[in-house]
Design an enzyme around this catalytic site. Structure first.
Site: not given
Ligand code: NAP
Length: 271
Positions: A153, A167
């Site tokens: 991130s 985070y």
């Molecule tokens: P996403 O891909 O929609 O969700 C992540 C998925 O991982 C969810 O289904 C979650 O389940 C699952 N998960 C959580 N803990 C887990 C575990 N221990 N084992 C297996 N699966 C697990 O979310 P996203 O917002 O797009 O973020 C994805 C990545 O991008 C993350 O690493 C995040 O930090 C990074 N990121 C996001 C942003 C942003 O603004 N969205 C910005 C920078 C970086 P649950 O829903 O039950 O938790």
């Protein structure tokens, strides 16, 4: 229905994608990456904590004519990761791409963050990536090739507007985990890179961030996040997925240890 093969950029590659479901209705980064990789010809081993979420991704890929095996598991647990990797090898016989997308967000500085929240973020954001690398790397080394893409991130290198100490600290550690692996495994044909998404509009941000930008709730959060980006809007899951696709593909064959920022210019600003 036949899958839309755009360029076959991952033709015949086997990809493990963690967090391949979505945190809520719609599209998150992991779901988009799994579907995009499949559209480019990869065979997907999709993993998520939530069985229904991973089943939905599996269904989308198969409906488009792609190949996908979906499994529900907690990738912060070593025994579950070891078993997943074995299942992927048993099913596909190899692992070419490890896409570590799993991550949780928590708002708060050191005084507001409980020990429980700190430990959860260390386990989910950092330990999970260590564990998947630990169990996948021996197979990649045996194959003499492999590509790891870790989703970090911009919070790993910047304060992003509200305190989120656990985070930011865990994402900073993901960068170092990646670069350490990149150097050690470069002579063995394995590349490791990170993507640093900026402010991305995914289902995951809705709940934890709805009060982080003041009393206006989710609407104000979205307005402020759009406003602060030089391009005038948050990114979406496809912006992150396409950057990941590039790093996972042979087009990036001389790139390892990179931190690819995908943020609409956000980190170029100082206010
Ligand atoms: P996403 O891909 O929609 O969700 C992540 C998925 O991982 C969810 O289904 C979650 O389940 C699952 N998960 C959580 N803990 C887990 C575990 N221990 N084992 C297996 N699966 C697990 O979310 P996203 O917002 O797009 O973020 C994805 C990545 O991008 C993350 O690493 C995040 O930090 C990074 N990121 C996001 C942003 C942003 O603004 N969205 C910005 C920078 C970086 P649950 O829903 O039950 O938790």
């Amino acid at each position: 229905m036949t899958i839309e093969m755009k360029n076959g950029r991952l033709m015949e590659k086997v990809a493990i994608v963690t967090g391949a479901g979505s945190s809520g209705p719609g599209w998150g980064n992991g779901k988009a990456a799994a579907v995009l990789f499949a559209r480019e010809g990869a065979k997907i081993f999709a993993v998520d904590l939530v069985p229904e979420a991973v089943a939905e991704t599996e269904h989308i890929i198969k409906h488009e004519g792609g190949e996908c095996v979906g499994r529900a598991a907690d990738v912060s647990k070593g025994s579950e990761v070891e078993s997943l990797v074995e299942q992927c090898i048993q099913h596909y016989g190899r692992i070419d791409i490890l896409h570590n997308n799993v991550g949780n967000l928590a708002v708060g500085g050191p005084e507001e963050t409980t020990e429980e929240v700190w430990d959860r973020l260390v386990e989910v954001n950092l330990k999970s990536m260590f564990l998947t690398c630990r169990y996948v790397l021996p197979f990649m080394v045996r194959q003499g090739r492999g590509a790891i893409v870790n989703i970090s991130s911009v919070a790993s290198i910047r304060y992003t507007g509200y305190p989120s100490v656990a985070y930011n600290a865990t994402k900073g550690a993901v960068n170092q985990l990646t670069q350490n692996i990149a150097v050690q495994y470069a002579p063995k044909g394995v590349r490791a890179n990170c993507v640093l998404p900026g402010l991305i509009n995914t289902p995951m941000i809705q709940q934890p961030l709805k009060d982080a930008y003041g009393p206006g709730g989710a609407e104000e959060m979205i307005r402020r996040r759009n406003e602060v980006v030089p391009m005038g809007r948050m990114g979406d899951c496809w912006d992150v997925a396409y950057a990941s696709l590039f790093l996972a593909s042979e087009e990036a064959k001389y790139i390892t240890g990179a931190m690819l920022v995908v943020d609409g210019g956000l980190t170029c600003k100082c206010s």
